[in-house]
Design a protein around this motif. Structure first.
Motif, PDB file in Angstrom:
ATOM      1  N   ARG A   1       0.814  -1.218   0.000  1.00  9.92           N
ATOM      2  CA  ARG A   1       0.000   0.000   0.000  1.00  9.92           C
ATOM      3  C   ARG A   1       0.853   1.277   0.000  1.00  9.92           C
ATOM      4  NH1 ARG A   1      -3.130   2.895  -2.221  1.00  9.92           N
ATOM      5  NH2 ARG A   1      -3.925   4.616  -0.993  1.00  9.92           N
ATOM      6  N   ILE A   2       1.969   1.264   0.720  1.00  8.18           N
ATOM      7  CA  ILE A   2       2.735   2.507   0.824  1.00  8.18           C
ATOM      8  C   ILE A   2       3.296   2.921  -0.547  1.00  8.18           C
ATOM      9  CG2 ILE A   2       4.914   1.358   1.474  1.00  8.18           C
ATOM     10  CD1 ILE A   2       3.672   4.826   2.658  1.00  8.18           C
ATOM     11  N   VAL A   3       3.590   1.953  -1.385  1.00  6.66           N
ATOM     12  CA  VAL A   3       4.115   2.308  -2.714  1.00  6.66           C
ATOM     13  C   VAL A   3       3.051   3.081  -3.492  1.00  6.66           C
ATOM     14  CG1 VAL A   3       4.988   1.397  -4.899  1.00  6.66           C
ATOM     15  CG2 VAL A   3       5.667   0.321  -2.728  1.00  6.66           C
ATOM     16  N   ASP A   4       1.823   2.595  -3.452  1.00  5.23           N
ATOM     17  CA  ASP A   4       0.756   3.319  -4.162  1.00  5.23           C
ATOM     18  C   ASP A   4       0.485   4.679  -3.516  1.00  5.23           C
ATOM     19  OD1 ASP A   4       0.466   1.366  -6.033  1.00  5.23           O
ATOM     20  OD2 ASP A   4      -1.174   0.333  -5.004  1.00  5.23           O
ATOM     21  N   MET A   5       0.612   4.722  -2.183  1.00  4.70           N
ATOM     22  CA  MET A   5       0.397   6.016  -1.513  1.00  4.70           C
ATOM     23  C   MET A   5       1.379   7.077  -2.009  1.00  4.70           C
ATOM     24  SD  MET A   5      -0.346   4.823   2.426  1.00  4.70           S
ATOM     25  CE  MET A   5      -0.242   6.483   3.102  1.00  4.70           C
ATOM     26  N   VAL A   6       2.593   6.648  -2.317  1.00  2.88           N
ATOM     27  CA  VAL A   6       3.582   7.611  -2.839  1.00  2.88           C
ATOM     28  C   VAL A   6       3.103   8.168  -4.173  1.00  2.88           C
ATOM     29  CG1 VAL A   6       5.933   7.879  -3.722  1.00  2.88           C
ATOM     30  CG2 VAL A   6       5.526   6.568  -1.616  1.00  2.88           C
ATOM     31  N   TRP A   7       2.673   7.283  -5.078  1.00  4.34           N
ATOM     32  CA  TRP A   7       2.191   7.763  -6.387  1.00  4.34           C
ATOM     33  C   TRP A   7       0.975   8.677  -6.226  1.00  4.34           C
ATOM     34  CZ3 TRP A   7       6.032   7.396  -9.238  1.00  4.34           C
ATOM     35  CH2 TRP A   7       6.804   6.230  -9.389  1.00  4.34           C
ATOM     36  N   GLU A   8       0.150   8.393  -5.203  1.00  6.13           N
ATOM     37  CA  GLU A   8      -1.061   9.208  -4.972  1.00  6.13           C
ATOM     38  C   GLU A   8      -0.755  10.468  -4.159  1.00  6.13           C
ATOM     39  OE1 GLU A   8      -3.324   6.309  -2.874  1.00  6.13           O
ATOM     40  OE2 GLU A   8      -3.712   5.076  -4.655  1.00  6.13           O
ATOM     41  N   ASP A   9       0.477  10.574  -3.671  1.00  4.30           N
ATOM     42  CA  ASP A   9       0.884  11.671  -2.780  1.00  4.30           C
ATOM     43  C   ASP A   9      -0.081  11.792  -1.592  1.00  4.30           C
ATOM     44  OD1 ASP A   9       2.670  13.595  -1.989  1.00  4.30           O
ATOM     45  OD2 ASP A   9       1.596  15.239  -2.964  1.00  4.30           O
ATOM     46  N   LEU A  10      -0.384  10.645  -0.996  1.00  2.00           N
ATOM     47  CA  LEU A  10      -1.322  10.606   0.140  1.00  2.00           C
ATOM     48  C   LEU A  10      -0.532  10.834   1.430  1.00  2.00           C
ATOM     49  CD1 LEU A  10      -4.107  10.236   1.261  1.00  2.00           C
ATOM     50  CD2 LEU A  10      -3.894   7.761   0.983  1.00  2.00           C
ATOM     51  N   THR A  11      -0.325  12.087   1.757  1.00  6.31           N
ATOM     52  CA  THR A  11       0.520  12.472   2.899  1.00  6.31           C
ATOM     53  C   THR A  11      -0.289  12.471   4.206  1.00  6.31           C
ATOM     54  OG1 THR A  11      -0.029  14.774   2.523  1.00  6.31           O
ATOM     55  CG2 THR A  11       1.972  13.943   1.441  1.00  6.31           C
ATOM     56  N   PRO A  12       0.404  12.483   5.370  1.00  7.50           N
ATOM     57  CA  PRO A  12      -0.313  12.567   6.655  1.00  7.50           C
ATOM     58  C   PRO A  12      -1.209  13.795   6.745  1.00  7.50           C
ATOM     59  CG  PRO A  12       1.985  11.964   7.019  1.00  7.50           C
ATOM     60  CD  PRO A  12       1.858  12.289   5.563  1.00  7.50           C
ATOM     61  N   ALA A  13      -0.806  14.894   6.111  1.00  9.70           N
ATOM     62  CA  ALA A  13      -1.618  16.118   6.181  1.00  9.70           C
ATOM     63  C   ALA A  13      -3.004  15.904   5.587  1.00  9.70           C
ATOM     64  CB  ALA A  13      -0.906  17.257   5.452  1.00  9.70           C
ATOM     65  N   ARG A  14      -3.107  15.009   4.591  1.00  9.69           N
ATOM     66  CA  ARG A  14      -4.408  14.773   3.954  1.00  9.69           C
ATOM     67  C   ARG A  14      -5.288  13.872   4.818  1.00  9.69           C
ATOM     68  NH1 ARG A  14      -3.406  12.820  -2.084  1.00  9.69           N
ATOM     69  NH2 ARG A  14      -5.698  12.948  -2.140  1.00  9.69           N
ATOM     70  N   VAL A  15      -4.662  13.069   5.658  1.00  8.60           N
ATOM     71  CA  VAL A  15      -5.418  12.096   6.473  1.00  8.60           C
ATOM     72  C   VAL A  15      -5.768  12.680   7.845  1.00  8.60           C
ATOM     73  CG1 VAL A  15      -5.277   9.823   7.591  1.00  8.60           C
ATOM     74  CG2 VAL A  15      -4.342  10.154   5.275  1.00  8.60           C
TER      75      VAL A  15
END
Ligand code: FES
Length: 588
Positions: free
Chosen positions: A251-265
């Motif tokens: 999952r973390i690899v896809d999160m990088v491509w999605e730029d899903l940072t802690p600030a968004r969560v």
């Protein structure tokens, strides 16, 4: 029991050339030559990293942390997942903060790990991070660091250990140590019995399996949206656990491509969800300090004790896990459906639109979760405690607040007034309570001061002050106790904790004298010293600060910058401002 993460609907917004790590590996210049050649020195080829997210796996394994004993192998499962998803895993050892071994307390070092996590991510070619933690302070520390580092991150919880066992009795971490220690002091069990407890209470790797600070914080981090759904409930030795590890890696690899940072969560709504889950779980009192720090680090400066107080009046305790619960442990909680089932049950108290690391909402993550044992995860109409797990008290003894855990104490102390018996340090108190001639009754209020963030130092878990032997022998097992310390999440009793401001910096607790009457009214959320204000003013004028705890080193820095308990005990200079990255290293 645990959901495989559903595929993320978020779009891919990053291209390989946008990766942080491309700054290290991409340019055709002298410095990048060094980065590439030194990676090749480790046996990797260009195919291993070119165009791939570099995933830093922050591993808090060490030979002296039994709760993370399995991390040495488990990290390989995380790496497997990273490789499957097309990332490049690099393992980054970080300080292990073993709760049982570090003196004076791991809390002195929570912020050190937070800083280490942040700086490792910031200074290295890390595009995304897996945070391997679980033992009490490691979860909040890693998350604090990841928030400030700002790269996509996912928390990987260590998982609770199996139930303890002794002579056919189930044993719970911490809670039964305290219980049987008091029975030994009261003379109701033998040294041989005590040895049996010692040998049977910790039967596998993993974190404490009561609803202590570890299980509380891993549940909170999942409720914040920073773990895979269901991850925090899985016992460490269960085969679901390595599967979840590989899932984190993928999952973390896809999160990088999605730029899903802690600030968004980590929105304000996510923080409120975490408070609601903490209350429903019958959480550790340490939840307040860590979640306050996390929320404030995430930019929610107004998040405070009142957020807990509000939730405590609205959300019932439905997780029947000791010490707030009567019988069950985390292994039972997992079999009963785990955290997803509990969250489904309190859905009405959650913002189900909050985004999580899955790229989906809380509501989507918990949809369809079922409870398999209504005694372990109770229905809302049959809670184990009608109001929440914690109560925030204020009054002339604690102007900035303090906390008590009504769900894990003798209810006769919910409203109480009694004479204070004051100790200035823990060593003196420990000696005194073994004196059977001590001038104390069951109505007395034991007071310990100089045990707060600066005074402890580090706010040790001394708050479950030991019962005087004299009272134990009379059959008493609880009394009102008061301090600026914390207590272990596995502790219980009528213990007022986190008195703020602390006595060491001149808070009102510093002015209490033996014999003064302390009055507590939990339903009214008040705590007061029945001493006239002019007398308190005289005592305040005569008070002199104790000598400094540290003259140099990390401890000195800690003393200079630690905030008070009601602010989360973060360092004042670690405030995060979200926005464009600041302080990124110059790599050339
Ligand atoms: Fe590590 Fe309790 S000692 S979680």
């Amino acid at each position: 029991m645990t959901a495989q993460p559903p595929s993320s609907p978020l779009p891919r917004v990053k291209a390989p050339e946008d990766l942080r790590s491309a700054r290290w590996y991409g340019p055709a210049d002298f410095r990048s030559f060094g980065h590439r050649s030194r990676t090749m020195q480790m046996g990797y080829s260009e195919e291993d990293w070119r165009g791939k997210p570099v995933i830093g796996i922050l591993n808090t394994w060490s030979d002296i942390n039994p709760c993370h004993q399995h991390f040495r192998q488990r990290v390989e499962d995380v790496k497997r997942g990273v490789l499957q998803a097309g990332g490049f895993p690099i393992e980054l050892p970080a300080i292990a903060l073993p709760e049982n071994f570090m003196k004076p307390t791991t809390m002195l070092y929570r912020n050190l790990l937070a800083m280490e996590a942040e700086e490792q991510i910031r200074s290295l070619p890390v595009d995304g991070a897996v945070l391997m933690g679980g033992c009490d302070k490691t979860g909040p520390a890693l998350l604090l660091g990841a928030i400030s580092a700002g790269v996509p991150s996912i928390f990987f919880p260590a998982g609770p250990m199996l139930r303890g066992n002794w002579n056919g009795k189930v044993l719970g971490s911490g809670s039964d140590s305290f219980k049987y220690w008091e029975e030994l002091r009261a003379g109701t069990i033998t040294d041989v019995d005590w040895l049996g407890v010692e040998q049977g209470i910790a039967r596998s790797h993993g974190t404490c399996m009561t609803m202590g600070t570890a299980s509380t914080m891993t549940a909170i981090i999942e409720a914040l949206g920073m773990s895979l759904p269901g991850a925090s409930s899985i016992p460490a030795p269960d085969s679901n656990h390595p599967r979840m590890a590989a899932g984190c890696g993928r999952r973390i690899v896809d999160m990088v491509w999605e730029d899903l940072t802690p600030a968004r969560v980590l929105t304000r709504e996510a923080c409120s969800n975490a408070v609601a889950v903490a209350m429903a779980m019958g959480c550790s009192t340490n939840a307040l300090i860590h979640l306050l720090a996390i929320a404030r680090r995430a930019g929610h400066a107004g998040f405070g004790l009142d957020d807990f107080e509000r939730a405590s009046r609205e959300v019932p305790v439905i997780g029947n896990v000791r010490p707030s619960g009567t019988t069950y442990l985390m292994e039972d909680f997992f079999y009963a459906g785990g955290i997803r089932a509990l969250m489904e049950r309190i859905r009405g108290h959650l913002d189900t639109e909050a985004l999580t690391v899955t790229g989906r909402t809380v509501g989507e993550n918990i949809a369809g979760a079922r409870v398999f044992n209504d005694d372990v995860i109770r229905p809302l109409e049959n809670p184990i405690y009608k109001e929440g797990a914690l109560a925030v008290l204020r009054g002339n003894l604690a102007p900035e607040g303090c906390v008590i855990k009504p769900s894990a104490m003798d209810p006769r102390f919910l409203k109480h007034a009694g004479p204070a018996l004051v100790f200035d340090d823990y060593v003196t108190l420990k000696t005194a309570v073994d004196d059977e001639g001590l001038d104390v009754t069951a109505d007395s209020v034991l007071v310990l001061r100089n045990a707060g963030p600066q005074g402890g130092p580090g706010m040790p878990e001394w708050g479950m002050l030991p019962m005087p032997k004299k009272l134990l022998k009379q059959g008493h097992r609880d009394m009102l106790r008061l301090s600026d310390a914390r207590m272990s999440g596995t502790s219980y009793g009528a213990c007022v904790l986190h008195v703020s401001p602390e006595s060491y910096v001149g808070g009102p607790l510093a002015l209490v004298r033996t014999g003064d009457v302390v009055e507590i009214d939990v339903p009214a959320r008040s705590i007061n010293l029945r001493v006239p204000e002019d007398e308190l003013a005289r005592r305040r004028a005569a008070w002199t600060p104790p000598p400094p705890r540290f003259g140099r080193g990390y401890g000195w820095m800690f003393s200079q910058h630690i905030r008070q308990a009601h602010e989360g005990c973060d360092f004042d200079f670690l405030k995060t401002e979200f926005g464009p990255a600041v302080g990124e290293p110059l790599i050339h």
